[in-house]
Write a protein that holds these residues in place. Structure first.
Motif, PDB file in Angstrom:
ATOM      1  N   PRO A 128      -1.578  14.854  -8.084  1.00  0.00           N
ATOM      2  CA  PRO A 128      -0.887  15.210  -9.337  1.00  0.00           C
ATOM      3  C   PRO A 128       0.015  16.427  -9.186  1.00  0.00           C
ATOM      4  CG  PRO A 128      -3.217  15.787  -9.441  1.00  0.00           C
ATOM      5  CD  PRO A 128      -3.032  15.012  -8.185  1.00  0.00           C
ATOM      6  N   GLY A 129       1.184  16.349  -9.824  1.00  0.00           N
ATOM      7  CA  GLY A 129       2.098  17.487  -9.875  1.00  0.00           C
ATOM      8  C   GLY A 129       2.886  17.745  -8.617  1.00  0.00           C
ATOM      9  N   ARG A 130       2.793  16.855  -7.628  1.00  0.00           N
ATOM     10  CA  ARG A 130       3.506  17.076  -6.360  1.00  0.00           C
ATOM     11  C   ARG A 130       4.748  16.192  -6.224  1.00  0.00           C
ATOM     12  NH1 ARG A 130       1.412  20.235  -2.413  1.00  0.00           N
ATOM     13  NH2 ARG A 130      -0.691  21.056  -2.715  1.00  0.00           N
ATOM     14  N   GLY A 131       5.214  15.641  -7.349  1.00  0.00           N
ATOM     15  CA  GLY A 131       6.463  14.901  -7.339  1.00  0.00           C
ATOM     16  C   GLY A 131       7.640  15.814  -7.621  1.00  0.00           C
ATOM     17  N   ILE A 132       8.694  15.268  -8.221  1.00  0.00           N
ATOM     18  CA  ILE A 132       9.864  16.069  -8.559  1.00  0.00           C
ATOM     19  C   ILE A 132       9.465  17.157  -9.545  1.00  0.00           C
ATOM     20  CG2 ILE A 132      12.132  16.024  -9.665  1.00  0.00           C
ATOM     21  CD1 ILE A 132      12.172  14.775  -6.960  1.00  0.00           C
ATOM     22  N   PRO A 133       9.849  18.421  -9.289  1.00  0.00           N
ATOM     23  CA  PRO A 133       9.494  19.498 -10.222  1.00  0.00           C
ATOM     24  C   PRO A 133      10.070  19.254 -11.607  1.00  0.00           C
ATOM     25  CG  PRO A 133      10.316  20.374  -8.129  1.00  0.00           C
ATOM     26  CD  PRO A 133      10.591  18.900  -8.116  1.00  0.00           C
ATOM     27  N   GLY A 134       9.392  19.753 -12.608  1.00  0.00           N
ATOM     28  CA  GLY A 134       9.867  19.599 -13.974  1.00  0.00           C
ATOM     29  C   GLY A 134       8.776  19.979 -14.943  1.00  0.00           C
ATOM     30  N   LYS A 135       9.037  19.743 -16.212  1.00  0.00           N
ATOM     31  CA  LYS A 135       8.074  20.022 -17.280  1.00  0.00           C
ATOM     32  C   LYS A 135       7.878  18.750 -18.102  1.00  0.00           C
ATOM     33  CE  LYS A 135       9.251  24.939 -17.601  1.00  0.00           C
ATOM     34  NZ  LYS A 135       9.697  26.036 -18.492  1.00  0.00           N
ATOM     35  N   PRO A 136       6.908  17.900 -17.722  1.00  0.00           N
ATOM     36  CA  PRO A 136       5.944  18.073 -16.615  1.00  0.00           C
ATOM     37  C   PRO A 136       6.526  17.600 -15.296  1.00  0.00           C
ATOM     38  CG  PRO A 136       5.484  16.043 -17.773  1.00  0.00           C
ATOM     39  CD  PRO A 136       6.638  16.687 -18.502  1.00  0.00           C
ATOM     40  N   PRO A 137       5.917  18.030 -14.167  1.00  0.00           N
ATOM     41  CA  PRO A 137       6.380  17.531 -12.875  1.00  0.00           C
ATOM     42  C   PRO A 137       5.903  16.104 -12.647  1.00  0.00           C
ATOM     43  CG  PRO A 137       4.468  18.945 -12.579  1.00  0.00           C
ATOM     44  CD  PRO A 137       4.820  19.002 -14.048  1.00  0.00           C
ATOM     45  N   GLY A 138       6.536  15.423 -11.707  1.00  0.00           N
ATOM     46  CA  GLY A 138       6.072  14.102 -11.313  1.00  0.00           C
ATOM     47  C   GLY A 138       4.869  14.204 -10.395  1.00  0.00           C
ATOM     48  N   ASP A 139       4.321  13.065 -10.047  1.00  0.00           N
ATOM     49  CA  ASP A 139       3.174  13.004  -9.146  1.00  0.00           C
ATOM     50  C   ASP A 139       3.601  12.449  -7.793  1.00  0.00           C
ATOM     51  OD1 ASP A 139       1.499  13.916 -11.207  1.00  0.00           O
ATOM     52  OD2 ASP A 139       1.110  11.872 -11.912  1.00  0.00           O
ATOM     53  N   PHE A 140       2.738  12.642  -6.813  1.00  0.00           N
ATOM     54  CA  PHE A 140       2.956  12.126  -5.459  1.00  0.00           C
ATOM     55  C   PHE A 140       1.895  11.061  -5.209  1.00  0.00           C
ATOM     56  CE2 PHE A 140       2.757  11.959  -0.879  1.00  0.00           C
ATOM     57  CZ  PHE A 140       4.051  12.232  -0.455  1.00  0.00           C
ATOM     58  N   PHE A 141       2.339   9.855  -4.857  1.00  0.00           N
ATOM     59  CA  PHE A 141       1.420   8.753  -4.627  1.00  0.00           C
ATOM     60  C   PHE A 141       1.451   8.361  -3.156  1.00  0.00           C
ATOM     61  CE2 PHE A 141       2.313   8.420  -9.126  1.00  0.00           C
ATOM     62  CZ  PHE A 141       1.064   8.135  -9.675  1.00  0.00           C
ATOM     63  N   VAL A 142       0.265   8.250  -2.582  1.00  0.00           N
ATOM     64  CA  VAL A 142       0.106   7.770  -1.214  1.00  0.00           C
ATOM     65  C   VAL A 142      -0.356   6.314  -1.288  1.00  0.00           C
ATOM     66  CG1 VAL A 142      -1.199   7.993   0.923  1.00  0.00           C
ATOM     67  CG2 VAL A 142      -0.403  10.044  -0.275  1.00  0.00           C
ATOM     68  N   VAL A 143       0.411   5.412  -0.676  1.00  0.00           N
ATOM     69  CA  VAL A 143       0.066   3.995  -0.632  1.00  0.00           C
ATOM     70  C   VAL A 143      -0.462   3.691   0.770  1.00  0.00           C
ATOM     71  CG1 VAL A 143       0.869   1.638  -0.985  1.00  0.00           C
ATOM     72  CG2 VAL A 143       1.889   3.512  -2.308  1.00  0.00           C
ATOM     73  N   LEU A 144      -1.735   3.332   0.859  1.00  0.00           N
ATOM     74  CA  LEU A 144      -2.380   3.151   2.153  1.00  0.00           C
ATOM     75  C   LEU A 144      -1.921   1.861   2.831  1.00  0.00           C
ATOM     76  CD1 LEU A 144      -6.008   4.225   1.165  1.00  0.00           C
ATOM     77  CD2 LEU A 144      -4.203   5.629   2.191  1.00  0.00           C
ATOM     78  N   GLN A 145      -1.551   1.983   4.098  1.00  0.00           N
ATOM     79  CA  GLN A 145      -1.133   0.843   4.913  1.00  0.00           C
ATOM     80  C   GLN A 145      -2.020   0.798   6.155  1.00  0.00           C
ATOM     81  OE1 GLN A 145       1.257  -1.216   3.797  1.00  0.00           O
ATOM     82  NE2 GLN A 145       1.679   0.085   2.014  1.00  0.00           N
ATOM     83  N   VAL A 146      -2.985  -0.144   6.149  1.00  0.00           N
ATOM     84  CA  VAL A 146      -3.915  -0.239   7.263  1.00  0.00           C
ATOM     85  C   VAL A 146      -3.204  -0.883   8.453  1.00  0.00           C
ATOM     86  CG1 VAL A 146      -6.129  -1.144   8.058  1.00  0.00           C
ATOM     87  CG2 VAL A 146      -5.847  -0.440   5.662  1.00  0.00           C
ATOM     88  N   VAL A 147      -3.203  -0.185   9.584  1.00  0.00           N
ATOM     89  CA  VAL A 147      -2.507  -0.636  10.784  1.00  0.00           C
ATOM     90  C   VAL A 147      -3.536  -0.985  11.852  1.00  0.00           C
ATOM     91  CG1 VAL A 147      -0.839  -0.040  12.571  1.00  0.00           C
ATOM     92  CG2 VAL A 147      -0.520   0.804  10.236  1.00  0.00           C
ATOM     93  N   LEU A 148      -3.479  -2.218  12.357  1.00  0.00           N
ATOM     94  CA  LEU A 148      -4.402  -2.647  13.411  1.00  0.00           C
ATOM     95  C   LEU A 148      -3.878  -2.228  14.779  1.00  0.00           C
ATOM     96  CD1 LEU A 148      -5.221  -6.258  12.187  1.00  0.00           C
ATOM     97  CD2 LEU A 148      -6.569  -4.186  11.849  1.00  0.00           C
ATOM     98  N   PRO A 149      -4.733  -1.632  15.601  1.00  0.00           N
ATOM     99  CA  PRO A 149      -4.286  -1.307  16.966  1.00  0.00           C
ATOM    100  C   PRO A 149      -4.162  -2.585  17.791  1.00  0.00           C
ATOM    101  CG  PRO A 149      -6.612  -0.789  16.689  1.00  0.00           C
ATOM    102  CD  PRO A 149      -6.108  -1.190  15.340  1.00  0.00           C
ATOM    103  N   PRO A 150      -3.214  -2.643  18.729  1.00  0.00           N
ATOM    104  CA  PRO A 150      -3.061  -3.846  19.552  1.00  0.00           C
ATOM    105  C   PRO A 150      -4.205  -3.976  20.553  1.00  0.00           C
ATOM    106  CG  PRO A 150      -1.588  -2.119  20.317  1.00  0.00           C
ATOM    107  CD  PRO A 150      -2.224  -1.600  19.062  1.00  0.00           C
ATOM    108  N   ALA A 151      -4.516  -5.208  20.918  1.00  0.00           N
ATOM    109  CA  ALA A 151      -5.530  -5.471  21.937  1.00  0.00           C
ATOM    110  C   ALA A 151      -4.811  -5.906  23.209  1.00  0.00           C
ATOM    111  CB  ALA A 151      -6.499  -6.545  21.464  1.00  0.00           C
ATOM    112  N   LEU A 152      -4.463  -4.944  24.056  1.00  0.00           N
ATOM    113  CA  LEU A 152      -3.655  -5.212  25.242  1.00  0.00           C
ATOM    114  C   LEU A 152      -4.479  -5.218  26.526  1.00  0.00           C
ATOM    115  CD1 LEU A 152      -0.545  -3.008  24.355  1.00  0.00           C
ATOM    116  CD2 LEU A 152      -0.904  -5.449  23.905  1.00  0.00           C
ATOM    117  N   THR A 153      -5.486  -4.359  26.609  1.00  0.00           N
ATOM    118  CA  THR A 153      -6.297  -4.273  27.830  1.00  0.00           C
ATOM    119  C   THR A 153      -7.601  -5.041  27.643  1.00  0.00           C
ATOM    120  OG1 THR A 153      -7.461  -2.260  27.141  1.00  0.00           O
ATOM    121  CG2 THR A 153      -5.310  -1.971  28.205  1.00  0.00           C
ATOM    122  N   ASP A 154      -8.303  -5.266  28.730  1.00  0.00           N
ATOM    123  CA  ASP A 154      -9.593  -5.944  28.650  1.00  0.00           C
ATOM    124  C   ASP A 154     -10.570  -5.150  27.791  1.00  0.00           C
ATOM    125  OD1 ASP A 154      -8.662  -7.988  30.224  1.00  0.00           O
ATOM    126  OD2 ASP A 154      -9.503  -7.185  32.096  1.00  0.00           O
ATOM    127  N   ALA A 155     -10.540  -3.827  27.934  1.00  0.00           N
ATOM    128  CA  ALA A 155     -11.453  -2.995  27.153  1.00  0.00           C
ATOM    129  C   ALA A 155     -11.146  -3.086  25.659  1.00  0.00           C
ATOM    130  CB  ALA A 155     -11.353  -1.541  27.625  1.00  0.00           C
TER     131      ALA A 155
END
Length: 313
Positions: free
Chosen positions: A264-291
């Motif tokens: 909250p309050g970490r968006g564009i400054p103002g009265k009231p300020p905006g908010d900052f939203f984090v949208v989670l993006q789950v990233v799968l690691p590649p399976a390149l080696t045998d391990a």
């Protein structure tokens, strides 16, 4: 939307003078006027001619049209080049009533601007017209406030009736918290007055440049944040970039793809300020080696998990 070649419609070269344009219009208007013409498509030709003349007769509209470039072909699928209208200075009040009578192409280029038509002036002292221009700033300029040098181009007509651009530079203070679509007014920087009247103002419409990380929705800032599968499953405390610097963010356990976390309050400054939203993006690691492949096989054995179970498969 298709591109309209106004010069082709009027049978003119792109370096035609304003007098050439007037003569061509008078000639073609007689040829295609629906009341007298015997041409099968006279009404459509007359309408297209009127639109072309509306643009080319006016120094400001013509100069704006010319900024689109000369490589477009009539009927070609058209999209205005990015920032084509940045710093282009024009006069009159914002908005134009002409766009309702002409094509979508005309409306796209001129329907939202303040392109004026010349009108008669008396000798009385009169304030000059306001000028309008569009500028593009970075999100950080709004977040922190800034002073930026801008270049403006004003169309004029020379003694030979040809359109020329007069350039000038100004330092502009970008106020903290300004949003796209808002305006900055510079008093006395518009068109000169008449009869020793004061100059008009310069009204700058503000738009934002695309940002490599953030999206802006009104006063709110959105960030697509990559996280690993184990951070999503187990929870984690991670660093998140914001326009105001890095912040610590707690990702709750069992977070899902596309989940939103609000600062909250970490968006564009103002009265009231905006908010900052984090949208989670789950990233799968590649399976390149045998391990790495073995690690995925171990997960497969450890979990009795079918993501398509709700689909009955």
């Amino acid at each position: 939307m298709t591109y309209k070649d106004y010069y082709q419609i009027m049978g003119l070269a792109r370096d035609a003078t304003q007098d050439d344009i007037k003569r061509a219009y008078r000639k073609l208007a007689r040829k295609y006027h629906p009341d007298v013409s015997k041409e099968a498509d006279a009404e459509a030709q007359f309408k297209a001619l009127g639109e072309a003349y509306e643009v080319l007769k006016d120094v400001e509209k013509r100069a704006a049209y010319d900024q689109l470039g000369a490589n477009w072909q009539a009927g070609q699928d058209f999209k205005p080049p990015p920032h084509w209208d940045e710093g282009f200075e024009f006069g009159g009040a914002a908005g134009s009533g002409d766009s309702a009578h002409f094509s979508d192409f005309f409306s796209q280029i001129f329907g939202q601007g303040g392109f004026r038509s010349d009108d008669a002036r008396s000798n009385r002292p009169e304030q000059g017209q306001d000028s309008h221009a569009k500028i593009y700033i970075d999100l950080e300029d709004s977040f922190q406030g800034a002073t930026r040098a801008i270049s403006l181009s004003t169309p004029t007509s020379n003694a030979q009736g040809q359109v020329q651009l007069k350039h000038r530079s100004l330092n502009v203070k970008i106020p903290k918290g300004i949003k796209p679509g808002q305006h900055i007014k510079l008093a006395g920087q518009g068109h000169a007055g008449f009869g020793n009247g004061p100059a008009g103002d310069l009204i700058l419409a503000v738009e934002f440049n695309p940002h490599p990380l953030y999206r802006l929705v009104e006063a709110h800032i959105y960030l697509d944040l990559p996280i690993s599968p184990w951070e999503a499953a187990l929870g984690a405390k991670i660093k998140v970039p914001t326009p105001d610097g890095l912040v610590d963010l707690k990702v709750p356990p069992n977070s899902k793809q596309g989940g939103k976390l609000r600062l909250p309050g970490r968006g564009i400054p103002g009265k009231p300020p905006g908010d900052f939203f984090v949208v989670l993006q789950v990233v799968l690691p590649p399976a390149l080696t045998d391990a790495e492949k073995a690690a995925y096989q171990h997960l497969q054995q450890a979990f009795d998990f079918n993501p398509r179970q709700t689909m009955g498969v």
